[in-house]
Design a protein around this motif. Structure first.
Motif, short mmCIF file in Angstrom:
data_model
loop_
_atom_site.label_atom_id
_atom_site.label_comp_id
_atom_site.label_asym_id
_atom_site.label_seq_id
_atom_site.Cartn_x
_atom_site.Cartn_y
_atom_site.Cartn_z
N ASP A 249 24.60 59.79 -49.53
CA ASP A 249 25.06 58.72 -48.65
C ASP A 249 25.10 59.29 -47.23
N ALA A 250 24.39 58.69 -46.31
CA ALA A 250 24.33 59.22 -44.93
C ALA A 250 25.72 59.34 -44.31
N LEU A 251 26.63 58.48 -44.76
CA LEU A 251 27.98 58.52 -44.19
C LEU A 251 28.76 59.75 -44.62
N SER A 252 28.28 60.41 -45.70
CA SER A 252 28.98 61.62 -46.16
C SER A 252 28.19 62.88 -45.80
N LEU A 253 27.14 62.72 -45.04
CA LEU A 253 26.30 63.87 -44.69
C LEU A 253 27.04 64.73 -43.66
N GLU A 254 27.40 65.97 -44.07
CA GLU A 254 28.20 66.81 -43.17
C GLU A 254 27.38 67.95 -42.58
N GLU A 255 26.41 68.47 -43.39
CA GLU A 255 25.64 69.63 -42.92
C GLU A 255 24.20 69.52 -43.37
N LEU A 256 23.31 70.15 -42.61
CA LEU A 256 21.90 70.22 -43.01
C LEU A 256 21.46 71.66 -42.83
N LEU B 225 25.58 61.01 -34.73
CA LEU B 225 25.71 61.53 -33.37
C LEU B 225 26.85 62.53 -33.29
N GLU B 226 27.90 62.27 -34.06
CA GLU B 226 29.05 63.20 -34.06
C GLU B 226 28.73 64.49 -34.81
N ARG B 227 28.12 64.37 -36.00
CA ARG B 227 27.95 65.55 -36.86
C ARG B 227 26.79 66.45 -36.44
N PHE B 228 25.75 65.87 -35.81
CA PHE B 228 24.53 66.65 -35.54
C PHE B 228 24.20 66.68 -34.05
N PRO B 229 24.88 67.59 -33.32
CA PRO B 229 24.71 67.62 -31.87
C PRO B 229 23.29 67.98 -31.43
N THR B 230 22.47 68.51 -32.35
CA THR B 230 21.08 68.83 -31.97
C THR B 230 20.20 67.58 -31.88
N LEU B 231 20.70 66.45 -32.40
CA LEU B 231 19.92 65.19 -32.27
C LEU B 231 19.95 64.80 -30.81
N ARG B 232 18.80 64.96 -30.12
CA ARG B 232 18.81 64.68 -28.67
C ARG B 232 18.39 63.25 -28.36
N SER B 233 17.70 62.61 -29.30
CA SER B 233 17.26 61.24 -29.04
C SER B 233 16.90 60.56 -30.36
N ILE C 136 13.37 65.29 -42.53
CA ILE C 136 14.47 65.32 -43.51
C ILE C 136 14.80 63.86 -43.79
N ALA C 137 14.67 63.44 -45.05
CA ALA C 137 14.90 62.04 -45.39
C ALA C 137 16.10 61.95 -46.33
N VAL C 138 17.08 61.14 -45.93
CA VAL C 138 18.33 61.02 -46.69
C VAL C 138 18.39 59.63 -47.32
N GLU C 139 18.37 59.59 -48.65
CA GLU C 139 18.32 58.29 -49.35
C GLU C 139 19.44 58.22 -50.39
N ILE C 140 20.16 57.11 -50.38
CA ILE C 140 21.30 56.94 -51.30
C ILE C 140 20.86 56.51 -52.70
N ASP C 141 19.71 55.83 -52.78
CA ASP C 141 19.26 55.27 -54.05
C ASP C 141 18.52 56.34 -54.84
N ALA D 76 12.49 65.68 -37.61
CA ALA D 76 12.94 64.29 -37.62
C ALA D 76 13.91 64.07 -38.77
N LEU D 77 14.97 63.33 -38.48
CA LEU D 77 15.91 62.91 -39.51
C LEU D 77 15.68 61.42 -39.74
N GLU D 78 15.41 61.06 -41.01
CA GLU D 78 15.26 59.64 -41.34
C GLU D 78 16.34 59.28 -42.36
N ILE D 79 17.05 58.20 -42.08
CA ILE D 79 18.06 57.71 -43.04
C ILE D 79 17.45 56.52 -43.76
N GLY D 80 17.52 56.54 -45.09
CA GLY D 80 17.01 55.42 -45.88
C GLY D 80 15.50 55.32 -45.86
N PRO D 81 14.79 56.34 -46.37
CA PRO D 81 13.32 56.30 -46.34
C PRO D 81 12.73 55.24 -47.27
#
Ligand code: SAM
Length: 280
Positions: free
Chosen positions: A104-111, A135-143, A72-77, A50-55
């Motif tokens: 910043d989730a907007l700058s997340l290019e790779e995991l 959706l553009e950067r991580f094609p493995t996100l199916r839902s 995977i939790a991506v937090e800007i603060d 699971a990818l969570e933005i802003g945990p």
């Protein structure tokens, strides 16, 4: 494993001397039932990354760790990103399944591992760009299931011919089938926001074309809705040089040039892009 309620959230915030930031959209969920519900609607299983933005303080993260193989939790603060592993090791039986990324989730290019499902209470001021970027950067996100401002949810899940239908509906539709997944009461947040919230669920669809077709489609969508009351032949005139040139392309695509952008499904935008002459 236990989930975070109102008292635990206030205690965690007090320990960090946290003053929730409006500009970062910091409204924290204080009702663990809503977190469990989001994870259930998202259909997260033990096969999922699971990818969570802003945990934030970790309410949804804990619920996700109960169902997913890893999170995977991506937090800007910075303060929240640093505190999260400590909170998770206190409340979860599987803290090793969490990776926190301070970014910043907007700058997340790779995991380093590829996520399969997106589950997030998105920061409201950047929810659409974050969703489209992921959706553009991580094609493995199916839902996924995301919580967003109610108005934004209506736009993302909007249907042709309605006032909600527009750029977010069409760009999201390039990547996925998007549907409304319920309303969320303001009372589940601290601090209480001054807007309503809704859940939106998406399922990725087979890509309708390559990156070049996507860019063309997105440029046409932007032009068609820049002045949404205009007929397509006029709305697309600056993109194609003149309204006569726009009309010719629209007719070649089998689309009535007097229609407005809001009447067209995403498939009509592919047809327009495919009807452009090579030199556009
Ligand atoms: N998930 C938590 C919850 O449900 O209680 C917090 C959700 S709160 C609406 C949004 C979170 O996103 C905050 O923790 C904020 O710091 C974080 N955030 C804001 N902008 C961000 C960005 N561009 N990238 C990553 N995280 C961001």
């Amino acid at each position: 494993m236990s989930l975070l309620g109102a008292a635990a959230i206030r205690e965690l915030a007090a320990a960090l001397d946290l003053k929730p930031s409006k500009s970062l959209g910091q409204n924290f969920v204080i009702d663990s039932n809503i977190c469990t519900k989001i994870v259930r609607i998202a259909g997260v299983t033990q096969d999922d990354i699971a990818l969570e933005i802003g945990p934030g303080l970790g309410s949804l993260t804990l619920a996700l760790l109960e169902s997913a193989a890893s999170v995977i939790a991506v937090e800007i603060d910075h303060r929240l990103a640093t505190a999260l592993p400590l909170t998770i090791s206190r409340y979860s039986e599987h803290p090793e399944n969490l990776t926190v990324i301070h970014a910043d989730a907007l700058s997340l290019e790779e995991l380093h591992i590829q996520p399969t499902v997106l589950v997030a209470n998105l920061p409201y001021n950047v929810s659409v760009p974050v969703l489209l970027h992921l959706l553009e950067r991580f094609p493995t996100l199916r839902s996924g299931v995301v919580m967003v401002q109610a108005e934004v949810a209506d736009r993302l899940a909007g249907n042709p011919g309605t006032k909600e239908y527009g750029v977010p509906s069409l760009k999201a539709a390039w990547w996925a089938e998007v549907k409304a997944a319920g309303s969320v009461s303001r009372s589940v947040f601290w601090p209480v926001p001054n807007v309503d919230s809704k859940l939106v669920a998406f399922t990725r669809r087979a890509s309708p074309g390559d990156e070049s077709l996507r860019r063309k489609c997105f440029a046409i969508i932007d032009a068609a809705f820049a002045q949404r009351r205009k007929m397509l032949r006029s709305a697309l005139s600056s993109l194609y040089g003149s309204s006569a040139a726009a009309e010719e392309i629209l007719i070649r695509a089998g689309i009535d040039p007097t229609l407005r952008g809001e009447a067209l499904e995403i498939s009509s935008f592919y047809s327009i892009a495919l009807s452009e002459p090579d030199n556009v």
